[in-house]
Design a protein around this motif. Structure first.
Motif, PDB file in Angstrom:
ATOM      1  N   ALA A  35       0.836  -1.197   0.000  1.00 20.72           N
ATOM      2  CA  ALA A  35       0.000   0.000   0.000  1.00 20.72           C
ATOM      3  C   ALA A  35       0.875   1.253   0.000  1.00 20.72           C
ATOM      4  N   LEU A  36       0.427   2.252  -0.739  1.00 16.47           N
ATOM      5  CA  LEU A  36       1.056   3.562  -0.707  1.00 16.47           C
ATOM      6  C   LEU A  36       0.562   4.326   0.512  1.00 16.47           C
ATOM      7  N   THR A  37      -0.741   4.233   0.759  1.00 14.03           N
ATOM      8  CA  THR A  37      -1.373   4.814   1.940  1.00 14.03           C
ATOM      9  C   THR A  37      -2.493   3.886   2.382  1.00 14.03           C
ATOM     10  N   SER A  38      -2.826   3.963   3.655  1.00 15.51           N
ATOM     11  CA  SER A  38      -3.899   3.141   4.215  1.00 15.51           C
ATOM     12  C   SER A  38      -4.583   3.905   5.321  1.00 15.51           C
ATOM     13  N   VAL A  39      -5.843   3.574   5.530  1.00 13.38           N
ATOM     14  CA  VAL A  39      -6.572   4.114   6.675  1.00 13.38           C
ATOM     15  C   VAL A  39      -7.457   2.997   7.207  1.00 13.38           C
ATOM     16  N   GLY A  40      -7.460   2.838   8.521  1.00 14.82           N
ATOM     17  CA  GLY A  40      -8.296   1.844   9.173  1.00 14.82           C
ATOM     18  C   GLY A  40      -9.351   2.534  10.005  1.00 14.82           C
ATOM     19  N   TYR A  41     -10.518   1.947  10.079  1.00  9.83           N
ATOM     20  CA  TYR A  41     -11.649   2.544  10.782  1.00  9.83           C
ATOM     21  C   TYR A  41     -12.012   1.715  12.003  1.00  9.83           C
ATOM     22  N   SER A  42     -12.649   2.363  12.945  1.00 11.61           N
ATOM     23  CA  SER A  42     -12.957   1.721  14.219  1.00 11.61           C
ATOM     24  C   SER A  42     -13.945   0.567  14.089  1.00 11.61           C
ATOM     25  N   ASP A  43     -14.667   0.465  12.960  1.00  7.65           N
ATOM     26  CA  ASP A  43     -15.593  -0.650  12.788  1.00  7.65           C
ATOM     27  C   ASP A  43     -14.907  -1.897  12.220  1.00  7.65           C
ATOM     28  N   GLY A  44     -13.577  -1.814  12.006  1.00  6.64           N
ATOM     29  CA  GLY A  44     -12.822  -2.953  11.489  1.00  6.64           C
ATOM     30  C   GLY A  44     -12.598  -2.919   9.994  1.00  6.64           C
ATOM     31  N   SER A  45     -13.211  -1.983   9.279  1.00  4.57           N
ATOM     32  CA  SER A  45     -12.990  -1.865   7.837  1.00  4.57           C
ATOM     33  C   SER A  45     -11.725  -1.046   7.580  1.00  4.57           C
ATOM     34  N   SER A  46     -11.228  -1.115   6.359  1.00  2.00           N
ATOM     35  CA  SER A  46     -10.050  -0.331   6.001  1.00  2.00           C
ATOM     36  C   SER A  46     -10.044  -0.065   4.498  1.00  2.00           C
ATOM     37  N   VAL A  47      -9.277   0.941   4.112  1.00  2.00           N
ATOM     38  CA  VAL A  47      -9.112   1.303   2.703  1.00  2.00           C
ATOM     39  C   VAL A  47      -7.634   1.569   2.480  1.00  2.00           C
ATOM     40  N   LYS A  64      -8.523  -0.014  -2.659  1.00  2.00           N
ATOM     41  CA  LYS A  64      -9.180  -1.247  -2.237  1.00  2.00           C
ATOM     42  C   LYS A  64      -9.771  -1.059  -0.852  1.00  2.00           C
ATOM     43  N   ARG A  65     -11.033  -1.435  -0.731  1.00  2.00           N
ATOM     44  CA  ARG A  65     -11.742  -1.338   0.545  1.00  2.00           C
ATOM     45  C   ARG A  65     -12.031  -2.736   1.062  1.00  2.00           C
ATOM     46  N   TRP A  66     -11.671  -2.963   2.323  1.00  2.00           N
ATOM     47  CA  TRP A  66     -12.013  -4.197   3.006  1.00  2.00           C
ATOM     48  C   TRP A  66     -13.103  -3.857   4.012  1.00  2.00           C
ATOM     49  N   GLY A  67     -14.273  -4.428   3.845  1.00  2.00           N
ATOM     50  CA  GLY A  67     -15.381  -4.174   4.754  1.00  2.00           C
ATOM     51  C   GLY A  67     -15.166  -4.861   6.087  1.00  2.00           C
ATOM     52  N   LYS A  68     -15.959  -4.479   7.054  1.00  2.00           N
ATOM     53  CA  LYS A  68     -15.809  -5.044   8.399  1.00  2.00           C
ATOM     54  C   LYS A  68     -16.085  -6.540   8.424  1.00  2.00           C
ATOM     55  N   ASN A  69     -16.804  -7.048   7.427  1.00  2.00           N
ATOM     56  CA  ASN A  69     -17.085  -8.489   7.355  1.00  2.00           C
ATOM     57  C   ASN A  69     -16.164  -9.213   6.385  1.00  2.00           C
ATOM     58  N   GLY A  70     -15.106  -8.509   5.928  1.00  2.00           N
ATOM     59  CA  GLY A  70     -14.121  -9.129   5.059  1.00  2.00           C
ATOM     60  C   GLY A  70     -14.361  -8.968   3.574  1.00  2.00           C
ATOM     61  N   GLU A  71     -15.504  -8.411   3.166  1.00  2.00           N
ATOM     62  CA  GLU A  71     -15.750  -8.231   1.737  1.00  2.00           C
ATOM     63  C   GLU A  71     -14.773  -7.206   1.164  1.00  2.00           C
ATOM     64  N   GLU A  72     -14.356  -7.425  -0.081  1.00  2.00           N
ATOM     65  CA  GLU A  72     -13.382  -6.555  -0.740  1.00  2.00           C
ATOM     66  C   GLU A  72     -14.026  -5.872  -1.938  1.00  2.00           C
ATOM     67  N   THR A  73     -13.702  -4.591  -2.106  1.00  2.00           N
ATOM     68  CA  THR A  73     -14.170  -3.823  -3.263  1.00  2.00           C
ATOM     69  C   THR A  73     -12.988  -3.051  -3.813  1.00  2.00           C
ATOM     70  N   GLU A  74     -12.810  -3.081  -5.137  1.00  2.00           N
ATOM     71  CA  GLU A  74     -11.722  -2.356  -5.781  1.00  2.00           C
ATOM     72  C   GLU A  74     -12.281  -1.228  -6.637  1.00  2.00           C
ATOM     73  N   TYR A  75     -11.587  -0.090  -6.597  1.00  3.61           N
ATOM     74  CA  TYR A  75     -11.926   1.068  -7.418  1.00  3.61           C
ATOM     75  C   TYR A  75     -10.646   1.495  -8.123  1.00  3.61           C
ATOM     76  N   PHE A  76     -10.763   1.968  -9.356  1.00  3.68           N
ATOM     77  CA  PHE A  76      -9.598   2.450 -10.089  1.00  3.68           C
ATOM     78  C   PHE A  76      -9.765   3.936 -10.349  1.00  3.68           C
ATOM     79  N   VAL A  77      -8.734   4.706  -9.986  1.00  9.13           N
ATOM     80  CA  VAL A  77      -8.809   6.164 -10.046  1.00  9.13           C
ATOM     81  C   VAL A  77      -7.541   6.709 -10.690  1.00  9.13           C
ATOM     82  N   ASN A  78      -7.706   7.590 -11.681  1.00  8.39           N
ATOM     83  CA  ASN A  78      -6.594   8.361 -12.209  1.00  8.39           C
ATOM     84  C   ASN A  78      -6.633   9.691 -11.465  1.00  8.39           C
ATOM     85  N   PRO A  79      -5.693   9.944 -10.560  1.00  9.73           N
ATOM     86  CA  PRO A  79      -5.758  11.144  -9.729  1.00  9.73           C
ATOM     87  C   PRO A  79      -5.649  12.447 -10.512  1.00  9.73           C
TER      88      PRO A  79
END
Length: 183
Positions: A50-62, A80-95
């Motif tokens: 990861a270049l950067t990451s953030v974790g949230y108090s509900d257990g999810s992270s991006v 990439k987002r990991w939900g609190k129940n482990g589900e993964e979602t990917e998004y592609f962004v050109n900044p």
């Protein structure tokens, strides 16, 4: 590594890899508070750090990663987002195509990472995370609202002014630089 806003819905722990040394075998870190905050610093699917990451108090992270087809002329990131129940979602962004006046939280994670990595800002990622909470700390994001478009440039301007009003000139100057990079 810095910890900001532990226990807050948008706060949590964040990671910017140019500012921390870590073991290359490390996959995630947990910080014990009222909830478990996990930073996903490695994507097992792509093998990328990861270049950067953030974790949230509900257990999810991006986390933000360079996409496989990243080039300097086409800087594409996978968020990439990991939900609190482990589900993964990917998004592609050109900044380079993100408009901060009409962007999603996901877009801005990639955008602020890009500004830091290209040397345009020194703490754009951290400044974004702080400003995204709103001056009163009352803005939160979840799996659905992370893709809602909003005016993050105005949020940064408001937060920048709050830093100035509080006499935090170092914070003000950091947010001012981030704001100026938004065009």
């Amino acid at each position: 590594m810095s910890i900001s806003g532990i226990g807050g819905a948008i706060g949590g722990a964040n990671y910017y890899n140019n500012r921390a040394n870590r073991n290359s075998n490390q996959v995630a870190s947990s910080f014990s508070t009222e909830a478990c905050i996990n930073l996903k610093m490695f994507d097992e699917d792509s093998g990328s750090r990861a270049l950067t990451s953030v974790g949230y108090s509900d257990g999810s992270s991006v986390s933000v990663f360079k996409a496989e087809d990243y080039t300097d002329s086409n800087p594409k990131y996978m968020v990439k987002r990991w939900g609190k129940n482990g589900e993964e979602t990917e998004y592609f962004v050109n900044p380079t195509q993100v408009n901060p006046e009409n962007a999603s939280y996901i877009d801005m994670l990639a955008y602020s990472t890009y500004l830091d990595l290209t040397g345009q800002t020194k703490n754009g990622f951290g400044d974004f995370l702080a400003a995204a909470r709103g001056v009163n700390g009352d803005l939160t994001y979840d799996a659905e609202s992370m893709n809602t478009k909003m005016d993050f440039k105005s949020l940064v301007k408001e937060f920048m002014q709050a830093q100035y009003d509080a006499g935090n000139l170092i914070g003000y100057l950091s947010f001012k630089r981030f704001y100026e990079c938004m065009g």
